[in-house]
Each structure stands twice: as C-alpha cells, then as structure tokens.
Design a protein around this motif. Structure first.
Motif, short mmCIF file in Angstrom:
data_model
loop_
_atom_site.label_atom_id
_atom_site.label_comp_id
_atom_site.label_asym_id
_atom_site.label_seq_id
_atom_site.Cartn_x
_atom_site.Cartn_y
_atom_site.Cartn_z
N ASP A 15 0.88 -1.03 -0.07
CA ASP A 15 0.06 -0.10 0.18
C ASP A 15 0.96 1.14 0.00
O ASP A 15 1.96 1.20 -0.36
N PHE A 16 0.32 2.35 0.37
CA PHE A 16 1.41 3.47 0.29
C PHE A 16 1.96 4.05 1.68
O PHE A 16 1.97 5.06 1.67
N LYS A 17 2.05 3.07 2.52
CA LYS A 17 2.73 3.34 3.74
C LYS A 17 4.04 3.66 3.35
O LYS A 17 4.49 4.65 4.41
N SER A 18 4.79 3.17 2.65
CA SER A 18 6.06 3.35 2.35
C SER A 18 6.38 5.01 1.86
O SER A 18 7.69 5.60 2.21
N ILE A 19 5.40 5.54 1.51
CA ILE A 19 5.63 6.86 1.19
C ILE A 19 4.96 7.95 2.27
O ILE A 19 5.31 9.25 2.55
N GLY A 20 3.85 7.64 2.76
CA GLY A 20 3.26 8.35 3.94
C GLY A 20 2.17 9.18 3.57
O GLY A 20 1.10 9.28 4.28
N ALA A 197 2.58 7.88 -18.49
CA ALA A 197 2.81 7.67 -17.06
C ALA A 197 3.93 6.86 -16.84
O ALA A 197 4.79 6.81 -16.14
N GLU A 198 3.66 5.49 -17.50
CA GLU A 198 4.58 4.52 -17.34
C GLU A 198 5.95 4.86 -17.96
O GLU A 198 6.92 4.46 -17.48
N GLU A 199 6.05 5.54 -19.08
CA GLU A 199 7.33 6.13 -19.53
C GLU A 199 8.03 7.01 -18.77
O GLU A 199 9.27 7.03 -18.40
N LEU A 200 7.22 7.75 -18.05
CA LEU A 200 7.89 8.74 -16.80
C LEU A 200 8.47 7.73 -15.67
O LEU A 200 9.49 8.10 -15.21
N VAL A 201 7.77 6.71 -15.48
CA VAL A 201 8.28 5.95 -14.17
C VAL A 201 9.52 5.04 -14.80
O VAL A 201 10.50 4.91 -14.15
N ASP A 202 9.38 4.50 -16.15
CA ASP A 202 10.73 3.66 -16.54
C ASP A 202 11.80 4.69 -16.68
O ASP A 202 12.83 4.24 -16.70
N ASN A 203 11.65 6.20 -16.97
CA ASN A 203 12.84 6.95 -17.13
C ASN A 203 12.99 7.57 -15.83
O ASN A 203 14.00 8.50 -15.73
N MET A 204 12.48 7.13 -14.66
CA MET A 204 12.86 7.59 -13.29
C MET A 204 12.49 9.24 -13.33
O MET A 204 13.46 9.98 -12.66
N MET A 205 11.61 9.61 -13.72
CA MET A 205 11.35 11.03 -13.69
C MET A 205 10.26 11.56 -12.95
O MET A 205 9.68 12.63 -12.94
N VAL A 206 9.91 10.65 -12.07
CA VAL A 206 8.85 11.04 -11.15
C VAL A 206 9.37 11.30 -9.53
O VAL A 206 10.12 10.35 -9.14
N ASP A 207 9.12 12.44 -9.23
CA ASP A 207 9.60 13.07 -7.94
C ASP A 207 8.54 12.83 -6.69
O ASP A 207 8.97 12.41 -5.49
N PHE A 208 7.43 12.99 -7.05
CA PHE A 208 6.17 12.87 -6.00
C PHE A 208 5.15 11.94 -6.81
O PHE A 208 4.80 12.42 -7.91
N ILE A 209 4.36 11.41 -5.95
CA ILE A 209 2.94 10.91 -6.56
C ILE A 209 1.98 11.37 -5.43
O ILE A 209 2.12 12.03 -4.25
N GLY A 210 0.71 11.53 -6.34
CA GLY A 210 -0.34 11.92 -5.58
C GLY A 210 -1.67 11.53 -5.92
O GLY A 210 -1.58 10.88 -7.01
N SER A 211 -2.77 11.55 -5.16
CA SER A 211 -4.03 10.98 -5.62
C SER A 211 -4.91 11.91 -6.68
O SER A 211 -5.51 11.22 -7.21
N ASP A 212 -4.56 13.32 -6.19
CA ASP A 212 -5.54 13.97 -6.97
C ASP A 212 -7.08 13.40 -6.71
O ASP A 212 -7.84 13.83 -7.66
N MET A 213 -7.27 13.49 -5.41
CA MET A 213 -8.44 12.61 -5.00
C MET A 213 -9.60 13.92 -5.05
O MET A 213 -9.59 14.84 -4.33
N HIS A 214 -10.56 13.43 -5.99
CA HIS A 214 -11.75 14.49 -5.84
C HIS A 214 -13.09 13.71 -5.46
O HIS A 214 -14.06 14.37 -4.71
N GLU A 237 11.35 0.90 -5.77
CA GLU A 237 12.36 1.35 -6.52
C GLU A 237 13.08 2.58 -7.02
O GLU A 237 14.21 2.90 -7.10
N SER A 238 12.00 3.36 -6.78
CA SER A 238 12.14 4.94 -7.34
C SER A 238 12.37 5.80 -6.12
O SER A 238 12.49 5.47 -4.95
N SER A 239 13.12 6.84 -6.35
CA SER A 239 13.32 7.97 -5.36
C SER A 239 12.43 9.09 -5.24
O SER A 239 12.64 10.06 -5.19
#
Length: 246
Positions: A15-20, A197-214, A237-239
């Motif tokens: 789940d998302f516990k690792s990023i909190g 989105a998958e390409e950005l992950v594969d190229n290690m270009m994602v710094d933050f993730i968010g739910s954008d929950m509405h 695996e990403s930073s």
C-alpha cells in the motif's frame, strides 16, 4: 468467472505506507470541484487512510476565472474538516497548500508572494490541458529565484507533451519537479495517458506521487493501481520525495 472474481477481490501486496504522505488532493469541502460537503470529505479521508497514507496535504484549485480561492477560504475549509475529524475521533494530520493554475494571473501571484506551499516551500502548479505556455521556462525560473520549489502536477496529462520523452526532460531541466497522479497508471484518464505515465516511471522522472482525489471513483482507481507493476516500481525502486513534505 470464479477465478476472475477471486483475482479482483484479493488484497494488494503493498500500500502507500512507504511514502506516507498524499500531497495532492481536493478533499476540502465545498471550495472547488472536489468534495462538496464535509461528510464526503470525511469519507475520502477514510479511504486514503485505508490505502496506507498517514498524512494528507489538501491542494484546492486556485484559478482566476473559476476557483478564486485564497489562503483565507482554504484555511476556513481546512478548519471545518479538521473539526469534523476530531469529532469523529479520526486521527490523521491534514494540512493545506494549493494547486495553482498557470493562467494570466500566476506571475503576479508569484510577485506578490504569500503563496500556499507545502514542506520546505514546495509549490504545486498545473498547466492548461490545451495550450502549452510559451513562458513556462521563465516562470519556473522566477519561482526558483523567489525561493520556491516548483512541482508540476500530473505532467502525464498534457497531450502537447506527448510524442517525445525529451519534452519532459526539458521541463525538468528548467528546474521543476514532477508529480504523477498514481491513478494515471490504472488507465483512469485513458490509454495514452497511462502509456506516458509508465514512460515517466521507466525513465525515473517521477519525484512525487499524489492521489488528486476528488471523489470516490478516484479512491477506487487508486486502490486498483496497487495491483500494477509500475506502482510497485514507484513505491519500492524509485526515489520518491513525498516524505520531504513532513
């Protein structure tokens, strides 16, 4: 049919516990296109807690022509939600920043200061889905010069950037972080957005993730994303830098 049903009903391995921290949501009641009432806000908060988050940063829209939110309106809505959570005994820290729209007033807002940020002066902003802003590089530079740390919300959702990963590299080189909507990986916004989105992950270009929950459908898609290999890569695996926003 039985096997398909069994597969859909199983629990995810992680789940998302690792990023909190969820650092992009529209869970404050009644001030943008997110939760319309405190009751729905609380429901969305509960869903985020169930998904493993232990801190939430709400980011209501600020748009000149539509959502004319201010620090005052945002903090008022935040207080209403915090009070209701306290009444119900739901313990989770919730803060508020904003998602600024890159419109004709954005530069003047930067000049005036008093922008709503998160963590150590990180600022979340979004672009038009139709037109690429020709002054993007200059405005990102201005944000950096003023001491802000700009985060571009959901870069995978801007069609004019599709076609070459170099378009994304250029924006990052301007001095900008990227925040991916995790549900983009589920195909929620369409196959093309999912692919980018998958390409950005594969190229290690994602710094933050968010739910954008509405709304609850976003919560359902967020749960579904926990079964996807690219979400596992992001979380294991990403930073990701979500924890920098404590």
């Amino acid at each position: 049919m039985f096997n398909l049903f069994k597969k859909k009903s199983k629990k995810p391995e992680f789940d998302f516990k690792s990023i909190g921290i969820d650092m992009h949501s529209h869970i404050l009641p009644g001030i943008d296109d997110g939760a319309p009432t405190v009751r729905e806000s609380v429901m969305l908060v509960k869903r985020l807690i169930d998904l493993g988050f232990n801190k939430l940063i709400a980011t209501p829209h600020i748009m000149a022509d539509y959502y004319r939110n201010t620090p005052e309106t945002i903090n008022k809505a935040l207080g209403e939600l915090q009070l209701e959570l306290q009444k119900q005994g739901i313990e989770i820290p919730i803060e508020a920043a904003a998602e600024y729209y890159f419109d004709e007033t954005f530069e003047s807002k930067i000049e005036k200061g008093n922008l709503l940020t998160m963590g150590n002066n990180y600022l979340l902003f979004e672009l038009s889905y139709i037109n690429f802003p020709n002054n993007l590089k200059e405005v990102i530079q201005k944000l950096n010069d003023k001491g802000y740390k700009p985060i571009l919300a959901h870069p995978e959702r801007y069609p004019y950037l599709y076609g070459s990963i170099e378009n994304f590299y250029k924006i990052r080189e301007y001095g900008c972080f990227f925040q991916l909507n995790t549900i983009s990986l589920s195909g929620y916004y369409g196959k093309q957005t999912q692919k980018v989105a998958e390409e950005l992950v594969d190229n290690m270009m994602v710094d933050f993730i968010g739910s954008d929950m509405h709304h609850p459908k976003h919560a359902d898609a967020l749960h579904q994303s926990l079964f996807l290999p690219h979400t596992k890569i992001l979380l294991e695996e990403s930073s990701l830098q979500n924890e920098m926003l404590k």
